[in-house]
Design a protein around this motif. Structure first.
Motif, PDB file in Angstrom:
ATOM      1  N   ALA A 120      -0.504 -12.691   7.044  1.00 34.37           N
ATOM      2  CA  ALA A 120      -0.045 -12.058   8.280  1.00 34.37           C
ATOM      3  C   ALA A 120       1.400 -12.425   8.593  1.00 34.37           C
ATOM      4  N   MET A 121       1.740 -13.689   8.408  1.00 35.17           N
ATOM      5  CA  MET A 121       3.112 -14.107   8.693  1.00 35.17           C
ATOM      6  C   MET A 121       4.103 -13.451   7.736  1.00 35.17           C
ATOM      7  N   LEU A 122       3.754 -13.376   6.463  1.00 28.11           N
ATOM      8  CA  LEU A 122       4.627 -12.709   5.490  1.00 28.11           C
ATOM      9  C   LEU A 122       4.830 -11.242   5.847  1.00 28.11           C
ATOM     10  N   MET A 123       3.733 -10.538   6.101  1.00 29.43           N
ATOM     11  CA  MET A 123       3.814  -9.108   6.362  1.00 29.43           C
ATOM     12  C   MET A 123       4.630  -8.811   7.614  1.00 29.43           C
ATOM     13  N   ASN A 124       4.578  -9.706   8.593  1.00 26.29           N
ATOM     14  CA  ASN A 124       5.319  -9.468   9.834  1.00 26.29           C
ATOM     15  C   ASN A 124       6.822  -9.653   9.675  1.00 26.29           C
ATOM     16  N   TYR A 125       7.253 -10.061   8.500  1.00 30.36           N
ATOM     17  CA  TYR A 125       8.679 -10.096   8.204  1.00 30.36           C
ATOM     18  C   TYR A 125       9.155  -8.790   7.566  1.00 30.36           C
ATOM     19  N   LEU A 126       8.240  -7.866   7.280  1.00 37.44           N
ATOM     20  CA  LEU A 126       8.615  -6.597   6.661  1.00 37.44           C
ATOM     21  C   LEU A 126       8.888  -5.552   7.739  1.00 37.44           C
ATOM     22  N   GLU A 127       9.977  -4.811   7.552  1.00 34.37           N
ATOM     23  CA  GLU A 127      10.385  -3.829   8.561  1.00 34.37           C
ATOM     24  C   GLU A 127       9.344  -2.734   8.741  1.00 34.37           C
ATOM     25  N   ILE A 128       8.699  -2.334   7.645  1.00 32.65           N
ATOM     26  CA  ILE A 128       7.726  -1.247   7.767  1.00 32.65           C
ATOM     27  C   ILE A 128       6.506  -1.670   8.575  1.00 32.65           C
ATOM     28  N   VAL A 129       6.155  -2.945   8.484  1.00 32.87           N
ATOM     29  CA  VAL A 129       5.044  -3.471   9.290  1.00 32.87           C
ATOM     30  C   VAL A 129       5.474  -3.600  10.739  1.00 32.87           C
ATOM     31  N   ARG A 130       6.649  -4.130  10.954  1.00 35.14           N
ATOM     32  CA  ARG A 130       7.154  -4.302  12.321  1.00 35.14           C
ATOM     33  C   ARG A 130       7.336  -2.961  13.037  1.00 35.14           C
ATOM     34  N   ALA A 131       7.562  -1.900  12.242  1.00 34.00           N
ATOM     35  CA  ALA A 131       7.712  -0.562  12.838  1.00 34.00           C
ATOM     36  C   ALA A 131       6.371   0.117  13.108  1.00 34.00           C
ATOM     37  N   GLY A 132       5.278  -0.556  12.768  1.00 32.23           N
ATOM     38  CA  GLY A 132       3.954   0.025  12.989  1.00 32.23           C
ATOM     39  C   GLY A 132       3.605   1.135  12.019  1.00 32.23           C
ATOM     40  N   LYS A 133       4.237   1.128  10.825  1.00 32.80           N
ATOM     41  CA  LYS A 133       3.991   2.176   9.843  1.00 32.80           C
ATOM     42  C   LYS A 133       3.217   1.663   8.626  1.00 32.80           C
ATOM     43  N   ALA A 134       2.424   0.631   8.829  1.00 31.02           N
ATOM     44  CA  ALA A 134       1.566   0.122   7.756  1.00 31.02           C
ATOM     45  C   ALA A 134       0.255  -0.338   8.359  1.00 31.02           C
ATOM     46  N   SER A 135      -0.823  -0.076   7.617  1.00 26.28           N
ATOM     47  CA  SER A 135      -2.154  -0.462   8.074  1.00 26.28           C
ATOM     48  C   SER A 135      -2.916  -1.105   6.918  1.00 26.28           C
ATOM     49  N   PHE A 136      -3.641  -2.179   7.226  1.00 30.05           N
ATOM     50  CA  PHE A 136      -4.412  -2.908   6.226  1.00 30.05           C
ATOM     51  C   PHE A 136      -5.891  -2.634   6.496  1.00 30.05           C
ATOM     52  N   VAL A 137      -6.486  -1.835   5.608  1.00 27.84           N
ATOM     53  CA  VAL A 137      -7.830  -1.311   5.838  1.00 27.84           C
ATOM     54  C   VAL A 137      -8.792  -1.830   4.771  1.00 27.84           C
ATOM     55  N   GLY A 138     -10.034  -1.371   4.838  1.00 28.24           N
ATOM     56  CA  GLY A 138     -11.064  -1.884   3.940  1.00 28.24           C
ATOM     57  C   GLY A 138     -11.128  -1.148   2.611  1.00 28.24           C
ATOM     58  N   ARG A 139     -12.326  -1.146   2.031  1.00 34.02           N
ATOM     59  CA  ARG A 139     -12.520  -0.531   0.724  1.00 34.02           C
ATOM     60  C   ARG A 139     -12.869   0.941   0.887  1.00 34.02           C
ATOM     61  N   PHE A 140     -12.287   1.785   0.034  1.00 36.54           N
ATOM     62  CA  PHE A 140     -12.515   3.221   0.111  1.00 36.54           C
ATOM     63  C   PHE A 140     -12.745   3.803  -1.279  1.00 36.54           C
ATOM     64  N   ASP A 141     -13.384   4.947  -1.298  1.00 34.38           N
ATOM     65  CA  ASP A 141     -13.544   5.729  -2.514  1.00 34.38           C
ATOM     66  C   ASP A 141     -12.172   6.238  -2.948  1.00 34.38           C
ATOM     67  N   THR A 142     -11.776   5.891  -4.170  1.00 31.36           N
ATOM     68  CA  THR A 142     -10.417   6.212  -4.625  1.00 31.36           C
ATOM     69  C   THR A 142     -10.108   7.709  -4.612  1.00 31.36           C
ATOM     70  N   PRO A 143     -10.903   8.572  -5.265  1.00 28.03           N
ATOM     71  CA  PRO A 143     -10.530   9.996  -5.289  1.00 28.03           C
ATOM     72  C   PRO A 143     -10.421  10.620  -3.902  1.00 28.03           C
ATOM     73  N   THR A 144     -11.325  10.250  -3.000  1.00 24.30           N
ATOM     74  CA  THR A 144     -11.292  10.809  -1.649  1.00 24.30           C
ATOM     75  C   THR A 144     -10.086  10.319  -0.878  1.00 24.30           C
ATOM     76  N   PHE A 145      -9.778   9.019  -1.007  1.00 24.61           N
ATOM     77  CA  PHE A 145      -8.634   8.463  -0.294  1.00 24.61           C
ATOM     78  C   PHE A 145      -7.328   9.084  -0.782  1.00 24.61           C
ATOM     79  N   LEU A 146      -7.231   9.289  -2.082  1.00 23.55           N
ATOM     80  CA  LEU A 146      -6.051   9.954  -2.616  1.00 23.55           C
ATOM     81  C   LEU A 146      -5.934  11.368  -2.057  1.00 23.55           C
TER      82      LEU A 146
END
Length: 371
Positions: free
Chosen positions: A244-270
């Motif tokens: 969490a501390m590492l990710m909060n140093y990234l601009e894309i995370v700080r801008a609210g444009k990244a989400s850390f989610v669970g496991r998904f079916d690959t073809p559907t997610f794509l």
């Protein structure tokens, strides 16, 4: 050499077990398809080593891929390739007494997994059986460097590097009901949706470098990225303060444009949420996920050195070169996406049973067992 009765082990955990739990059963089926393509007419059977019954609930056709329990096959085999289910000492001794050639087919980075278990308390076994009855250990190229010498020494038998095999047959079936069969289609939007789909279980395939690559491009051209999803990442965001501390140093995370989610079916997610995939591996420079992504026509930014001609390749851990490749994918991919898809499929066919060289190489490997 005449056609042989060849068994490939699987280890069923339940009668209707999904092929997508991990890649091991897919590997067994893909290998079976290659061996069945031999002009020698091998009889190839998937041999279940557990007590789970073999039924029509399985995810593959029993008419196409003969599947039987070990007890039904133990007196019929000439070769047993242990791939997805382990045989025990008694079964090994029985087969050896009959003159059966036994091969351990290695698909995982065993040395790395064991090392992580030893050093970090990641329990792997309740008991351990090191089988020293194999005639040979066969390792696919991407794991051979890290793990083949370890296994050769531990199991005290010769080792060989063997061709990696893959097939789009299950991907095709899985995507049949998706829009455009789950294949890439341009969104028509300037800002692209990025996806990182590393397992995040160990150091081999982790999301840290992909996030650095994405953040590098976001800092260069923020409007080019609409959002980034990191699957298999929710446990890291919630349970790892360091992450969490590492990710909060990234601009894309700080801008609210990244989400850390669970496991998904690959073809559907794509199909539903992805325009570009960004990936990174360490000592595993080939995997089915890369092939699935590229077969479906999605731009893949990756560092798999054994498949530099697919997707958008960058070397090693070079974040800057990776960012350059991601920029190309973001800016140029949609201009010729149809040609890209056709090209990727042509390149990937070299790993399938359509490639007579792969079939011949496996014939030669089997011949070598009987010398």
């Amino acid at each position: 050499m005449r056609g042989l009765n060849i068994g490939i082990t699987i280890g069923l955990r339940e009668p209707g077990e999904s092929l997508w739990v991990n890649g091991i059963k897919q590997n067994a089926l893909f290998l079976a398809k290659v061996l069945m393509k031999s002009a020698r007419g091998h009889q190839v059977t998937l041999v279940n080593t557990t007590a789970v019954p073999v039924t029509s609930a399985l995810s593959w056709s029993l008419a196409e891929f003969d599947t039987r329990p070990f007890v039904e096959m133990k007196d019929a085999l000439d070769v047993l390739i242990e791939l997805g289910g382990q045989i025990d000492a008694e079964q090994t001794a029985y087969l050896k007494a009959r003159g059966v050639k036994i091969v351990s087919y290695v698909c995982g980075v065993e040395y790395i997994h064991v090392t992580e278990s030893v050093l970090f308390g990641r329990r792997m076994w309740d008991t351990l059986f090191v089988n020293r009855g194999y005639d040979e250990v066969w390792a696919i190229p991407q794991v051979a460097k890290s793990s083949l010498p370890f296994l050769q020494s531990l199991r005290r038998c010769p080792g060989r590097v063997v061709p990696f095999v893959w097939d789009p047959m299950f991907l095709t079936e899985r995507t049949r009901a998706l829009p455009a069969h789950g294949e890439y289609r341009p969104s028509g939007k300037c800002g692209k949706r990025l996806t990182v789909m590393e397992p995040n279980h160990d150091v081999v395939k982790c999301c840290l470098y992909p996030m650095l690559i994405i953040d590098e491009v976001y800092r260069r051209a923020p409007d080019s990225i609409a959002f980034t999803h990191v699957t298999n990442g929710d446990h890291l965001a919630h349970a790892s303060p360091e992450f969490a501390m590492l990710m909060n140093y990234l601009e894309i995370v700080r801008a609210g444009k990244a989400s850390f989610v669970g496991r998904f079916d690959t073809p559907t997610f794509l199909s539903e949420l992805t325009d570009v995939v960004v990936s990174h591996q360490w000592e595993n420079p080939l995997n089915y996920f890369y092939f699935d992504v590229c077969w479906q026509g999605y731009p893949l930014v990756h560092n798999a050195s054994l498949a530099q001609d697919i997707g958008y390749y960058y070397p090693d851990n070079d974040v800057q070169k990776a960012a350059d490749q991601l920029v190309i994918a973001l800016e140029d991919h949609d201009e010729d996406w149809e040609h890209y898809t056709r090209q990727q499929r042509q390149l990937l066919r070299r790993f399938t049973s359509e490639n007579s060289v792969v079939v011949s190489e496996y014939d030669a490997l089997i011949d070598h067992l009987f010398r």
